[in-house]
Design a protein around this motif. Structure first.
Motif, mmCIF file in Angstrom:
data_model
loop_
_atom_site.group_PDB
_atom_site.id
_atom_site.type_symbol
_atom_site.label_atom_id
_atom_site.label_comp_id
_atom_site.label_asym_id
_atom_site.label_seq_id
_atom_site.Cartn_x
_atom_site.Cartn_y
_atom_site.Cartn_z
ATOM 1 N N THR A 28 0.853 -1.189 0.000
ATOM 2 C CA THR A 28 0.000 0.000 0.000
ATOM 3 C C THR A 28 0.889 1.240 0.000
ATOM 4 O OG1 THR A 28 -1.719 -1.173 1.222
ATOM 5 C CG2 THR A 28 -1.822 1.229 1.215
ATOM 6 N N THR A 77 -5.987 0.183 -12.705
ATOM 7 C CA THR A 77 -7.280 -0.476 -12.847
ATOM 8 C C THR A 77 -8.313 0.558 -13.273
ATOM 9 O OG1 THR A 77 -7.853 -0.113 -10.541
ATOM 10 C CG2 THR A 77 -6.731 -2.181 -11.081
ATOM 11 N N LEU A 101 -9.607 2.640 -10.283
ATOM 12 C CA LEU A 101 -8.727 3.705 -9.817
ATOM 13 C C LEU A 101 -8.715 4.863 -10.811
ATOM 14 C CD1 LEU A 101 -6.687 4.687 -7.726
ATOM 15 C CD2 LEU A 101 -4.890 3.564 -9.053
ATOM 16 N N VAL A 135 -3.269 3.555 -2.236
ATOM 17 C CA VAL A 135 -3.583 2.521 -3.218
ATOM 18 C C VAL A 135 -2.667 1.322 -3.021
ATOM 19 C CG1 VAL A 135 -4.399 4.200 -4.900
ATOM 20 C CG2 VAL A 135 -2.010 3.485 -4.960
ATOM 21 N N LYS A 136 -3.146 0.185 -3.484
ATOM 22 C CA LYS A 136 -2.357 -1.048 -3.421
ATOM 23 C C LYS A 136 -1.703 -1.300 -4.773
ATOM 24 C CE LYS A 136 -5.221 -3.229 0.119
ATOM 25 N NZ LYS A 136 -6.108 -4.364 0.456
ATOM 26 N N THR A 137 -0.396 -1.511 -4.744
ATOM 27 C CA THR A 137 0.341 -1.784 -5.976
ATOM 28 C C THR A 137 0.860 -3.214 -5.953
ATOM 29 O OG1 THR A 137 2.455 -1.004 -5.075
ATOM 30 C CG2 THR A 137 1.046 0.615 -6.180
ATOM 31 N N HIS A 185 -4.300 9.702 -2.083
ATOM 32 C CA HIS A 185 -5.029 8.431 -2.110
ATOM 33 C C HIS A 185 -4.070 7.324 -1.702
ATOM 34 C CE1 HIS A 185 -8.322 10.264 -4.570
ATOM 35 N NE2 HIS A 185 -7.323 10.996 -5.039
ATOM 36 N N ASP A 242 -4.741 -2.005 -6.965
ATOM 37 C CA ASP A 242 -5.333 -0.871 -7.674
ATOM 38 C C ASP A 242 -4.465 -0.443 -8.853
ATOM 39 O OD1 ASP A 242 -7.489 -0.440 -5.699
ATOM 40 O OD2 ASP A 242 -5.836 0.108 -4.380
ATOM 41 N N GLU A 300 -10.486 -8.173 -12.033
ATOM 42 C CA GLU A 300 -10.208 -8.486 -10.637
ATOM 43 C C GLU A 300 -9.149 -9.569 -10.576
ATOM 44 O OE1 GLU A 300 -13.982 -11.542 -10.081
ATOM 45 O OE2 GLU A 300 -14.139 -9.463 -9.430
#
Length: 884
Positions: free
Chosen positions: A175, A226, A229, A187-189, A185, A269, A263
């Motif tokens: 994150t 994504t 995002l 976000v998860k990478t 923001h 994200d 997904e």
């Protein structure tokens, strides 16, 4: 000609169906015309008017019979009869509101639970993955396990396999902060290779995949977003491609945007390039998750055979690790659902049993009701009704019941499904696809129709054996023996199913108890965990990390009831971090992936972990002092046996004499031995662990891997502690995120959430099943007592005592219970072996569980028999002798 026939007759049949009154009037007028014509003929022959009409009617051979023949020629009688059956069935249900309510509620419970559970089964296990041809996607792992590959293995398999269209890899879901102007923001990478999206069959809807130079060390920084995002953070900017965005204080160029609805099992994200340096410890460890897409026409077995040859080639060049015998290809769908499959199938089987028991209860009610209608049925058969016609009537009544029960069940399923999904303690893949969709509703319809057919057959089976003479002569109460026998058989089956479910629940509960009895290695009572991730800029400096940790712990001292605080890099008993470790000058004593903790000096005192030998860390262990290390008890026993390891040396970042380029550390001196602490739940055995002080943590290790601090705080009270801990972090840095504040008792309990959920839910289903079974047994015994009230009166008039009547009635129920319990034990011996993978410390055939559950079921069954038996013992002989 056939078409012309249907073209002519179909409108007539529809008219007969929908304009029935007018058609009947026309039919009567037609026959009246023929009678009048015939009457006039006879009058012309010399008969008077009355004789002529009688003769005309006699020639008709029955006016109503001829009308019926004409109606049959329309071919709509079946529909008319069906409508009549529906009307009659509705009247019957309205006349018995108590029976109808009980049957509908029972069916709603069974059908609703099955529909909700099937929704989960379909969404997780049966519904195809949202990728093109998902059956061609496989995951590469070790045989018999689920371990990731090394970077060397991945690259070799990618470059040498002839059976894959593409091979991709991913690792390190983190994150990070995404800055867009003044807005921030989180976000998860996920780091992925170029072949990742090709393996999944996903093409960006905007832009492109990563370029070849973007996945090379030192290459341009690129990111693929994504759709969600792009829409939420960038307001669906059509000019997003090529735009520079700030991720974790680093600039990335947007290369593409993925399709809406994409997904992945790792909920990322944004995707950034995965780069292999070839010499880092991350690349050498088993940290690379690999997926591949099979070529068209290549079967899984053929691909597996090819990979066996390629693995041998790899092993000849690079060697293999202990226990590594090849590479396994697992269908990706199986990989995603394999861990959930046993639990979901077990619960689905449980609700299936529950539905059978519910249906059995309704069938028992219908049998009792059909027994009370034996006189009516006998009269109908005597007057010429066919048995098939009676079956249709019973079936229609059953359909009406199941339509009501099924409709109520679907409504209940909506409610159950929301509660079920929200309470499932596992991270199910694609939970947004769990819904009451068309396949699920078709399933509900099928089980409803199957229930209807079963009910109709049960009633019809008993009706078909009626002796009309005896039934019409005798009272209905003496003509229901067959119904009683079938109801007894049904209740025995219910007892067997309930016993099997309860034994399964008992085994899971005993397994859960065994897990709770496992020591975690520390005292969780009064201990709170605060998890906070670091910015990349802060994590790159050991000094910055330790300064922040000390400042936060200083603020925590002001919390009322504070006793002590410590910091560690991973959450105890819930998270793990592995690193190669080797005993200095002893390559034979090495572990390629050992549990590793970076800790503050107060960690062991705060957690309540005993120091068995030597000492704990102190403030004197600084970056300028002798590098030190503490080992766990299991590691000391494994490497040093009965000798004292204090004073010996251990190298972190080595494995069998191999030094990793990103962690060339000097040997560390062992200064202490502490008790074992579980790393990944109570189910996982204690693992060897090494600890180093946070002040001596390698800077490169901090910046690359360690981005989180876990504060452990021991307090006396609980009121307001969570809010105070959150304020303590914010007082040091208001921008610092806190992702979790929880008591460690809850964290420990969370590690057994899956077995707890399984045992509680199966126990709930089994309890409902036993309750329904007890009601069924009560109904059978009450029905039997009602049939034999006259006999009981004679017995009591002849001198039988109340205890004799009580013993006789309970004995009847006990014999039925004994049959059901015996059958249930036999069935449980065969079925509980499927629970073996869900059990901990208990055998599927545990005798204590079998005996205890059998006694519980027997006790409940006898209580269900005792109530009508007690009522029978109070029968007044004078009243009973007049009873019929």
């Amino acid at each position: 000609m056939r078409f012309e026939h249907w073209f002519y007759t179909l409108p007539l049949r529809l008219r007969s169906l929908f304009r029935r009154r007018r058609v009947e009037e026309e039919l009567s007028e037609e026959f009246e015309y023929h009678i009048e014509q015939k009457t006039e003929q006879y009058i012309a022959q010399g008969m008077d008017a009355e004789q002529a009409r009688r003769a005309a009617l006699r020639d008709m051979d029955g006016l109503e019979r001829r009308k019926e023949e004409c109606r049959d020629m329309r071919r709509v009688n079946f529909i008319e009869d069906l409508l009549k059956d529906l009307q009659f069935g509705l009247r019957q249900l309205r006349r018995n509101p108590g029976f109808t309510a009980v049957a509908v509620i029972t069916l709603a419970l069974g059908i609703g639970a099955n529909t909700a559970m099937f929704s989960v089964i379909y969404g997780v296990l049966l519904r195809p993955l949202p990728y093109p041809q998902p059956n061609r996607i496989v995951r590469l792992t070790w045989p018999g396990g689920n371990e990731d590959l090394t970077a060397e293995q991945f690259k070799f398999y990618r470059d040498h396999s002839p059976v894959f269209d593409s091979v991709g890899a991913y690792r390190q879901l983190t994150t990070v902060k995404l800055e867009i102007g003044k807005s921030v923001h989180w976000v998860k990478t996920l780091s992925v290779t170029r072949g990742f999206f090709s393996a999944l069959g996903v093409i960006p809807v905007m832009g492109r995949n990563f370029a070849p130079d973007e996945v090379l060390p030192g290459g341009p920084e690129a990111v693929i977003l994504t759709h969600a995002l792009w829409k939420s953070a960038f307001d669906s900017d059509p000019n997003i491609l090529g735009r520079q965005v700030e991720l974790a204080d680093q600039s990335f160029s947007v290369a593409g945007v993925l399709p809406a609805g994409f997904e992945f099992v790792e909920p990322a994200d944004a995707f950034i390039p995965l780069r292999f340096t070839g010499s880092s410890m991350m690349d050498r460890g088993s940290n690379t998750s690999a997926i591949a897409r099979l070529k068209r026409g290549v079967t899984l077995s053929k691909a597996q055979a090819a990979m066996a040859i390629i693995f041998k080639e790899f092993a000849d060049i690079y060697g293999s690790r202990p226990g590594e015998v090849g590479v396994a290809l697992i269908p990706y769908e199986e990989f995603l659902t394999g861990g959930y499959r046993p639990s979901l199938l077990m619960l689905f089987g449980a609700v299936g049993f529950l539905l059978l028991i519910a249906c059995a209860n309704v069938a028992s009610l219908l049998l009792a009701r059909s027994a009370s209608r034996q006189k009516e049925i006998s009269v109908r058969l005597t007057l010429g009704a066919s048995r098939l016609r009676l079956f249709r009537q019973f079936f229609v009544e059953s359909v009406l019941l199941t339509v009501a029960g099924g409709g109520a069940g679907i409504v209940a399923a909506f409610w159950m499904l929301n509660g079920l999904v929200s309470s499932i303690p596992w991270d199910l893949p694609a939970t947004d696809r769990i819904e009451l969709n068309i396949p699920v509703l078709v399933f509900a319809l099928l089980i409803s129709l199957a229930s209807s057919l079963a009910f109709g057959l049960a009633s019809f089976f008993q009706t078909s054996k009626l002796n009309l003479n005896s039934t019409l002569k005798e009272g209905w109460s003496r003509a229901g023996g067959g119904h009683t026998r079938m109801r007894k058989e049904i209740v025995a089956a219910q007892l067997a199913l309930s016993l099997m479910m309860l034994i399964g629940a008992g085994l899971l509960i005993e397994s859960l108890h065994n897990l709770y009895e496992q020591p975690s290695g520390f005292d969780s009572h009064g201990l709170y965990a605060v998890v906070t991730p670091f910015e990349k800029s802060r994590a790159s400096s050991v000094t910055a990390v330790w300064s922040f940790d000390q400042a936060v712990m200083q603020h925590m001292r002001a919390i009322p009831g504070f006793k002590s605080a410590a910091v560690v890099n991973d959450l105890p008993v819930a998270d793990q971090f592995n690193i190669p470790v080797q005993r200095a000058s002893h390559p034979e004593d090495s572990v390629g992936a050992m549990q590793f903790r970076i800790a503050s000096p107060s960690l062991f005192a705060t957690m309540g972990v005993p120091v068995l030998r030597g000492r704990s860390f102190t403030d004197a262990d600084t970056a300028d002092s002798q590098p030190v290390l503490i080992v766990s008890e299991s590691l000391a026993r494994k490497w040093w046996g009965n000798q004292n390891p204090v004073g010996d040396q251990v190298v972190v970042g080595m494995y069998r004499g191999r030094t990793f380029a990103d962690m060339t550390e000097a040997p560390r001196m062992v200064v202490g031995v502490v008790g074992d602490v579980r790393a990944m739940g109570l189910e996982v055995p204690m693992q060897p662990t090494v600890y180093i002080p946070v002040t001596q943590a390698p800077g490169n290790l901090m910046s690359q891997w360690l981005h989180t601090a876990v504060f452990l705080v021991r307090t006396v009270g609980t009121a307001g502690v969570a809010a105070a801990l959150d304020r303590a972090v914010a007082d040091v840095d208001s921008t610092q995120r806190v992702t979790m504040i929880q008591p460690m008792t809850k964290v420990v309990a969370g590690t057994v959430s899956r077995p707890r959920f399984n045992s509680l839910l199966l126990g709930l289903f089994a309890g409902i099943a036993l309750f329904l079974t007890a009601i069924g047994l009560y109904g059978v015994v009450s029905y039997w007592v009602g049939q034999r009230t006259h006999e009981i009166g004679i017995r009591m008039a002849l001198g039988a005592q109340k205890s004799d009547v009580l013993r006789m009635v309970v004995g009847q129920g006990f014999s039925l219970t004994l049959i059901g319990v015996t059958a249930g034990i036999a069935g449980a011996f065969g079925l509980t072996r499927f629970l073996a993978s869900l059990l901990y410390g208990v055998k599927p055939t545990d005798p204590l569980t079998f005996i205890a559950v059998s006694l519980i079921v027997t006790t409940v069954a006898l209580l269900a028999c005792y109530i009508p038996a007690r009522r029978a013992a109070r029968v007044d002989p004078t009243v009973a002798l007049r009873y019929e």
